[in-house]
Each structure stands twice: as C-alpha cells, then as structure tokens.
Design a protein around this motif. Structure first.
Motif, short mmCIF file in Angstrom:
data_model
loop_
_atom_site.label_atom_id
_atom_site.label_comp_id
_atom_site.label_asym_id
_atom_site.label_seq_id
_atom_site.Cartn_x
_atom_site.Cartn_y
_atom_site.Cartn_z
N LYS A 162 -8.60 -9.21 10.74
CA LYS A 162 -9.37 -8.71 9.59
C LYS A 162 -10.17 -7.49 10.03
O LYS A 162 -10.72 -7.46 11.14
N LEU A 163 -10.24 -6.51 9.15
CA LEU A 163 -11.14 -5.37 9.32
C LEU A 163 -12.09 -5.34 8.14
O LEU A 163 -11.65 -5.28 6.99
N ILE A 164 -13.39 -5.40 8.44
CA ILE A 164 -14.42 -5.39 7.39
C ILE A 164 -15.28 -4.15 7.61
O ILE A 164 -15.94 -4.01 8.64
N GLY A 165 -15.24 -3.24 6.66
CA GLY A 165 -15.99 -2.00 6.78
C GLY A 165 -17.24 -2.01 5.92
O GLY A 165 -17.17 -2.26 4.71
N ILE A 166 -18.38 -1.76 6.54
CA ILE A 166 -19.67 -1.67 5.85
C ILE A 166 -19.99 -0.18 5.66
O ILE A 166 -20.10 0.56 6.63
N ALA A 167 -20.08 0.26 4.40
CA ALA A 167 -20.24 1.70 4.10
C ALA A 167 -19.26 2.50 4.94
O ALA A 167 -19.63 3.45 5.63
N PRO A 168 -17.97 2.15 4.88
CA PRO A 168 -17.00 2.78 5.78
C PRO A 168 -16.72 4.23 5.41
O PRO A 168 -16.68 4.59 4.24
N GLY A 169 -16.53 5.04 6.43
CA GLY A 169 -16.21 6.45 6.20
C GLY A 169 -14.73 6.65 5.97
O GLY A 169 -14.10 7.49 6.63
N ASN A 170 -14.15 5.91 5.03
CA ASN A 170 -12.73 6.07 4.73
C ASN A 170 -12.48 7.37 3.96
O ASN A 170 -13.32 7.80 3.17
N VAL A 216 -4.70 9.97 9.49
CA VAL A 216 -4.91 8.52 9.42
C VAL A 216 -4.57 7.97 8.04
O VAL A 216 -3.93 6.91 7.93
N TYR A 217 -4.99 8.66 6.98
CA TYR A 217 -4.80 8.11 5.63
C TYR A 217 -3.65 8.76 4.87
O TYR A 217 -3.36 8.38 3.75
N GLY A 218 -2.99 9.73 5.49
CA GLY A 218 -1.96 10.49 4.79
C GLY A 218 -0.75 9.67 4.38
O GLY A 218 -0.07 10.01 3.41
N ASN A 219 -0.47 8.59 5.10
CA ASN A 219 0.70 7.76 4.80
C ASN A 219 0.31 6.39 4.25
O ASN A 219 1.05 5.43 4.41
N GLY A 220 -0.85 6.33 3.62
CA GLY A 220 -1.31 5.06 3.06
C GLY A 220 -2.55 4.56 3.76
O GLY A 220 -2.82 4.90 4.92
N ASP A 221 -3.30 3.72 3.07
CA ASP A 221 -4.60 3.27 3.58
C ASP A 221 -4.49 2.12 4.57
O ASP A 221 -5.42 1.90 5.35
N THR A 222 -3.41 1.34 4.50
CA THR A 222 -3.36 0.11 5.29
C THR A 222 -2.03 -0.01 6.02
O THR A 222 -1.06 0.69 5.72
N LYS A 223 -2.01 -0.92 6.98
CA LYS A 223 -0.80 -1.31 7.68
C LYS A 223 -0.56 -2.79 7.42
O LYS A 223 -1.51 -3.57 7.26
N PRO A 224 0.69 -3.23 7.40
CA PRO A 224 0.96 -4.67 7.26
C PRO A 224 0.34 -5.44 8.41
O PRO A 224 0.32 -4.97 9.55
N GLY A 225 -0.20 -6.60 8.12
CA GLY A 225 -0.79 -7.45 9.16
C GLY A 225 -2.24 -7.75 8.90
O GLY A 225 -2.57 -8.84 8.41
N PRO A 226 -3.15 -6.80 9.16
CA PRO A 226 -4.57 -7.10 8.94
C PRO A 226 -4.91 -7.20 7.45
O PRO A 226 -4.22 -6.66 6.60
N HIS A 227 -6.01 -7.92 7.17
CA HIS A 227 -6.59 -7.87 5.83
C HIS A 227 -7.82 -6.98 5.90
O HIS A 227 -8.62 -7.08 6.83
N TYR A 228 -7.96 -6.10 4.93
CA TYR A 228 -9.02 -5.10 4.92
C TYR A 228 -10.04 -5.45 3.83
O TYR A 228 -9.68 -5.73 2.68
N THR A 229 -11.33 -5.40 4.19
CA THR A 229 -12.41 -5.58 3.22
C THR A 229 -13.35 -4.39 3.34
O THR A 229 -13.73 -4.00 4.46
#
Length: 309
Positions: A162-170, A216-229
């Motif tokens: 799991k990746l949990i971002g607090i005020a993440p700079g995405n 980093v984000y040019g090909n999509g926000d996520t990768k299969p496997g982790p859950h992102y919050t």
C-alpha cells in the motif's frame, strides 16, 4: 471523485504493551529536529523499535517517508500513533545535500537519487523483518513523486503493498503559482530558476510539467500490485492545485478531508499533524478494522490558530 475510504469494521489487533505520547501539534516536533541534529540514532517515538514483531493482522512494516526539507522529525505524531495501534514503524532520512548526516533539513536532493536511497533502506527493512512487502506512508514528496518513482522504475511495485500519500505532490505543483516566477523579467527569472534548480533539485523536479513529473505520471498514475490512497486538503498552499494530489486507477482511494468535514481547515503543514489524517491512514493500512473518522475542527498550522491562540 473523492471517497471516504471507510469500509466494514473488523476485529482489532491486540494493543501494544508500550504506549507513546502523541502530540497533534507540529510545534512539538521542533525540539525533536534539534535533538536529531546531535543524536545520530534519534528516531521519532515508536519508530525503529527492534523489539517490534509483525503479526497476522499487521504483516507489513510501515515505512514513513518525510516531506521535502524535513527529516524523521516530521513523524513526531504519526509514528507514535501507529506504534500505539500495533504497527511496526520505520523511519530514516534521505535526500541530504549537506555533509552533515543528521542535518534536520533534507529531502532536497535529486529525486531519482533519493529513490535509490529509499530502495536500499526498504530492502534492509524487508531483510530485518522477514516481510515480503512494506506499506509506505508519505507526506508531500514522500507520498508523491518519490515513492511513485520507486514503484514505477526501481521495482517497488513488487515490494509495496500500500502507498498512502498525505498531501502528496502528485502530478507536480505550482507552489501556489510561485513556479511561474521563472518566466518573469527575462533573463533574470529563468537564470534564477536554473540556479535554484541546481542547488535544490527536488523542489524543481516537483514543479508542474517538470521532466520527472512527465516521466513518472506520463504513462498512468498507478502500477498493478500496490493499492494507492491519497489524503488531500483543499486548503493546501504548497501542493497546488490540490486536485493534482488525486490519482486515477482501479486500485486507488482518493480522500478529500473536507468532503465530510468542512471544519477541517488542514493545510500542507497541519495535515501531517492532524488526528483526522492519521485515522484515515490507519483505515487505509488495515481496511478490515476501518472505522468512521469523526468530524472535528482542525486548524491551519497549529491547534488554536483559528481562535488566535
């Protein structure tokens, strides 16, 4: 769309024998920053405890990644809160551009270099604990561009549950429009920006439309496997626009703190020292135990700010 991130409740794991004090006020972290400077073995309360043992209910080490221009002291509230709830918590510093290992202002180096640093640290934690995966919780850079680079390009998708971002700079930030100053008064704006970029690479790399953001984000926000919050506040004055913090993907939960609590006035600083934030973090770490996060006032910057105290 933002989601509450709340799911059914379950049986909680047994509480740890040792309880650590938790202060929901970033000012309590200031003495810790000074203490860390003189003590190379310093860690926030509850973190890096060699006696902590993973359990069936909490099988993953929780690795806290600090924000730009901070170090482990950023988790003076989060680390003890999670430890008190039975998690094995780990912190370390990264991105130091000074020759002083304990310097309290880090996370400023080239993010790709910092990604390799955290990769080595995560491998060390996995070896030490015998775990197969870690859960990452990060604030700002630590919840955004840095862990995304690690997951996407350094094999982190196989090591992060799991990746949990607090005020993440995405997706990069305008820094409340300050990044556009580089276009002012040619040639001084661009020249000044290039100097700033050379001195503090991580700031420039997190700017909206930077080369690293596109990579980093040019090909999509996520990768299969982790859950992102993502845990985002609409009053963020650093990671702007705040909507950039949200992610798209089937394995994503986006949480806007004001969606169900308009009196939560967290901004980029206080969000990491807010009890509401860390209740959401706990829910994301252990969804089977998730409970509704109550609504109560959270002031910007520090408790009492709204009342002028």
């Amino acid at each position: 769309m933002a989601a509450s991130g709340l799911v059914a409740t379950g049986t909680a794991a047994a509480a740890p024998a040792k309880k650590y004090p938790v202060s929901w006020d970033f000012r309590s972290a200031i003495p810790s920053a000074l203490q860390q400077t003189v003590d190379p073995n310093w860690a926030p309360p509850g973190a890096n405890d060699p006696s902590c043992r993973l359990t069936k209910e909490r099988p993953n080490p929780v690795v806290l990644l600090n924000a730009t221009a901070t170090t482990q002291w950023a988790y003076n509230a989060g680390a003890p809160y999670l430890a008190n709830n039975g998690y094995c918590v780990y912190t370390f510093n990264y991105g130091n551009i000074t020759p002083i290992p304990t310097f309290p202002i880090q996370g400023l180096a080239d993010i790709e270099r910092s990604g390799r640093e955290i990769s080595r640290q995560i491998d060390r934690i996995l070896r030490r604990t015998g775990a197969k995966k870690v859960d990452l919780v990060g604030w700002s850079q630590g919840g955004g561009l840095l862990p995304h680079y690690y997951i996407d390009f350094l094999g982190g998708d196989k090591k992060v549950d799991k990746l949990i971002g607090i005020a993440p700079g995405n997706h990069g930030s305008t820094g409340d429009m300050l990044t556009y100053v580089r276009y002012f008064i040619p040639p001084f704006g661009p020249v000044g920006y290039e100097i700033f970029k050379a001195l503090f690479p991580a700031f420039a790399q997190q700017a909206q439309y930077s080369d690293l953001v596109r990579k980093v984000y040019g090909n999509g926000d996520t990768k299969p496997g982790p859950h992102y919050t993502t845990i985002v506040t609409k009053y963020d004055e650093i990671a702007t626009p705040f909507t950039n913090g949200f992610l798209e993907g089937d394995n994503v939960t986006n949480i806007l703190l004001q969606e169900d609590c308009p009196v939560d006035l967290s901004e980029h600083l206080s969000i990491n020292f807010s009890e509401r934030t860390w209740r959401h973090v706990k829910n994301a770490l252990t969804p089977a135990e998730a409970t509704p996060v109550p609504c109560f006032q959270v002031d910007p910057f520090y408790p009492g700010m709204s009342e002028g105290r």
